[in-house]
Design a protein around this motif. Sequence first.
Motif, PDB file in Angstrom:
ATOM      1  N   ARG A   1      25.534   6.166   8.617  1.00  0.00           N
ATOM      2  CA  ARG A   1      25.871   4.923   7.916  1.00  0.00           C
ATOM      3  C   ARG A   1      26.597   5.208   6.607  1.00  0.00           C
ATOM      4  O   ARG A   1      26.566   6.329   6.086  1.00  0.00           O
ATOM      5  CB  ARG A   1      24.605   4.123   7.627  1.00  0.00           C
ATOM      6  CG  ARG A   1      23.660   4.806   6.656  1.00  0.00           C
ATOM      7  CD  ARG A   1      22.307   4.108   6.615  1.00  0.00           C
ATOM      8  NE  ARG A   1      21.647   4.159   7.907  1.00  0.00           N
ATOM      9  CZ  ARG A   1      20.717   3.300   8.311  1.00  0.00           C
ATOM     10  NH1 ARG A   1      20.340   2.316   7.510  1.00  0.00           N
ATOM     11  NH2 ARG A   1      20.156   3.404   9.484  1.00  0.00           N
ATOM     12  N   SER A   2      27.210   4.166   6.068  1.00  0.00           N
ATOM     13  CA  SER A   2      27.830   4.225   4.742  1.00  0.00           C
ATOM     14  C   SER A   2      27.584   2.902   4.030  1.00  0.00           C
ATOM     15  O   SER A   2      27.160   1.911   4.640  1.00  0.00           O
ATOM     16  CB  SER A   2      29.349   4.484   4.863  1.00  0.00           C
ATOM     17  OG  SER A   2      29.980   3.397   5.514  1.00  0.00           O
ATOM     18  N   ASN A   3      27.843   2.898   2.725  1.00  0.00           N
ATOM     19  CA  ASN A   3      27.655   1.705   1.891  1.00  0.00           C
ATOM     20  C   ASN A   3      26.228   1.167   1.972  1.00  0.00           C
ATOM     21  O   ASN A   3      26.001  -0.043   1.922  1.00  0.00           O
ATOM     22  CB  ASN A   3      28.664   0.614   2.262  1.00  0.00           C
ATOM     23  CG  ASN A   3      30.081   1.026   1.944  1.00  0.00           C
ATOM     24  OD1 ASN A   3      30.337   1.685   0.947  1.00  0.00           O
ATOM     25  ND2 ASN A   3      31.011   0.662   2.813  1.00  0.00           N
ATOM     26  N   HIS A   4      25.280   2.074   2.115  1.00  0.00           N
ATOM     27  CA  HIS A   4      23.870   1.748   2.057  1.00  0.00           C
ATOM     28  C   HIS A   4      23.393   1.913   0.614  1.00  0.00           C
ATOM     29  O   HIS A   4      24.198   2.195  -0.279  1.00  0.00           O
ATOM     30  CB  HIS A   4      23.087   2.691   2.979  1.00  0.00           C
ATOM     31  CG  HIS A   4      23.391   4.128   2.706  1.00  0.00           C
ATOM     32  ND1 HIS A   4      24.551   4.747   3.148  1.00  0.00           N
ATOM     33  CD2 HIS A   4      22.724   5.083   1.999  1.00  0.00           C
ATOM     34  CE1 HIS A   4      24.567   6.002   2.747  1.00  0.00           C
ATOM     35  NE2 HIS A   4      23.471   6.228   2.039  1.00  0.00           N
ATOM     36  N   ILE A   5      22.107   1.748   0.375  1.00  0.00           N
ATOM     37  CA  ILE A   5      21.533   2.050  -0.936  1.00  0.00           C
ATOM     38  C   ILE A   5      20.350   2.989  -0.732  1.00  0.00           C
ATOM     39  O   ILE A   5      19.760   3.046   0.341  1.00  0.00           O
ATOM     40  CB  ILE A   5      21.087   0.789  -1.706  1.00  0.00           C
ATOM     41  CG1 ILE A   5      20.099  -0.033  -0.877  1.00  0.00           C
ATOM     42  CG2 ILE A   5      22.283  -0.047  -2.108  1.00  0.00           C
ATOM     43  CD1 ILE A   5      19.498  -1.202  -1.637  1.00  0.00           C
TER      44      ILE A   5
ATOM     45  N   ALA B   1      25.587  -4.566   3.850  1.00  0.00           N
ATOM     46  CA  ALA B   1      26.135  -3.298   3.356  1.00  0.00           C
ATOM     47  C   ALA B   1      26.794  -3.570   2.013  1.00  0.00           C
ATOM     48  O   ALA B   1      27.211  -4.694   1.729  1.00  0.00           O
ATOM     49  CB  ALA B   1      27.150  -2.728   4.335  1.00  0.00           C
ATOM     50  N   GLY B   2      26.893  -2.552   1.181  1.00  0.00           N
ATOM     51  CA  GLY B   2      27.531  -2.709  -0.116  1.00  0.00           C
ATOM     52  C   GLY B   2      26.710  -3.467  -1.126  1.00  0.00           C
ATOM     53  O   GLY B   2      27.253  -4.001  -2.094  1.00  0.00           O
ATOM     54  N   CYS B   3      25.400  -3.545  -0.934  1.00  0.00           N
ATOM     55  CA  CYS B   3      24.554  -4.212  -1.915  1.00  0.00           C
ATOM     56  C   CYS B   3      24.215  -3.239  -3.047  1.00  0.00           C
ATOM     57  O   CYS B   3      24.533  -2.052  -2.987  1.00  0.00           O
ATOM     58  CB  CYS B   3      23.281  -4.752  -1.261  1.00  0.00           C
ATOM     59  SG  CYS B   3      22.414  -3.576  -0.218  1.00  0.00           S
ATOM     60  N   CYS B   4      23.570  -3.764  -4.096  1.00  0.00           N
ATOM     61  CA  CYS B   4      23.149  -2.943  -5.230  1.00  0.00           C
ATOM     62  C   CYS B   4      21.644  -2.860  -5.248  1.00  0.00           C
ATOM     63  O   CYS B   4      20.965  -3.825  -4.892  1.00  0.00           O
ATOM     64  CB  CYS B   4      23.627  -3.544  -6.547  1.00  0.00           C
ATOM     65  SG  CYS B   4      25.404  -3.645  -6.707  1.00  0.00           S
ATOM     66  N   GLY B   5      21.111  -1.735  -5.666  1.00  0.00           N
ATOM     67  CA  GLY B   5      19.661  -1.594  -5.740  1.00  0.00           C
ATOM     68  C   GLY B   5      19.226  -0.845  -6.985  1.00  0.00           C
ATOM     69  O   GLY B   5      19.871   0.108  -7.407  1.00  0.00           O
TER      70      GLY B   5
END
Length: 511
Positions: free
Chosen positions: A217-221, A269-273
Amino acid sequence: MRPPKQSNNPNVESAMLAVNHSDELESHCPPAPVINSSGNSENWMVLSVAGETPEPRFNHAATVVGNKMIVVGGESANGLLDDVQVLNFDTFSWTMASSKLYLSPSNLPLKIPSCKGHSLVSWGKKALLVGGRTDPANDKVSVWSFDTETECWSVMEAKGEIPVARSGHTVVRASSVLILFGGEDAKKKKLNDLHMFDLKSLTWLTLQCTGTRPSPRSNHIATLYDDKTLFVFGGASKSRTLNDLYSLDFETMVWSRIKIRGFHPSPRAGCCGILCGTKWYIAGGGSRKKRHAETFIYDILKSEWSVAITPLPSSITTNKGFSLVLVQHKDKDFLVAFGGCKKEPSNQVEVLIIEKNESSMGRRSTLSKFVGLMQFAKRSSSAGPASQTINGSSRSSVASAAKQNLASVIEHGSEADDRSGALSAPTSIYQFYDTRMAPLSRKNGILEVQLATALASRDTAERTLASALKSKEEMEKKFADAMKEMELLKEKLAGIELAHEEANNLSNIVH
């Protein structure tokens, strides 16, 4: 401070610390301000800042060093960026770092690459840029170091099992160790490999794990809890958007998928944490077709999801590729978002005030390592939440004392952070690191001895060869002299034969 799309123009006197961008976050909670304020805020508010506003961008990276937020690169309407923007939390003003150059090992000045989808991690007074999609491209993951005092870049000459170049990965730091997971390579291939980078020895190590590991995967947190457990959430696989949650126990090196009963976030995807204490705050994200606005909380101890807030559609937390900042205090937490892109790239800054004691939203967080003391003044008008502002009229009576306290606290807070980072090594990670690195170090020592022996043998061989070449030259010289003597003897022999022949002729004449 104002709700999105409102026209109020407040002035702010505060100090904050940040974490990384939407694809990367820091597990340690930074020092926080003491905030004297009244009133509550139930939504994201626009934060007005001074200085030269950065070019609107998304897919950038940000981290905090001291009292400054460092923003590097990203993507604008004109293409990839390679600039360094600095937001000073003493003055709440933007400046652009003057330096874009670093020195290569040959001391040649080279320009840092334009980049997006990279990670930025703070370490002492430096910001470390890890990986990303760059122009020009790289074959392997590169690590650059930005010195916030000299505003100079330098490349970190890494060795070991260097990972393949990638973007959309996550990097978390534990003391002097970086943990990198996933992302996608230059051919858009999704990855789920795990790597460790020791910042002291500049050595990469591939980590081998068992159990049910996350799919590529990509753009995970990702975040690191208690320096023992790595959590990975969401992201995009080759064919779909994900909302699964995994954990890795560094004591056993076993991956596990966490199955949640009841409510859980939709795929994104692409969220902030941001992890603060035992609460993991997750904002934004989405799929190719839809962006999500909710800000969620995952309680690590209870293993439960909850919704913290649903912002207005105009909030930049509904953007793609924004960054997130955390500010904490005994009474309040602040989440600060910057940039991102919806229809156009943005350079807006927004803040969400989180009341820790507000039971309806379950926003209690625990600071276990770093607590700072800072001050700023806030004044709330009586017109309602939409017109609440922080302005200069309430600051005037405390401005001088506040600035002195801010400068003093940030200085001592930074020193405390450095000391804490130097003294508190992550036990589980370093136990595993020592287990893997000890035999490698011994092997490296043996190889160094063998190399020294080989070099000594080479020197001896070179000396022997030089002696042989000298002997050869002497023999060739002797041979040349012998050939000259032979030519002289041939000439003498020819003269003798000629004289002998003349003598014979004279003898025949006499007879």
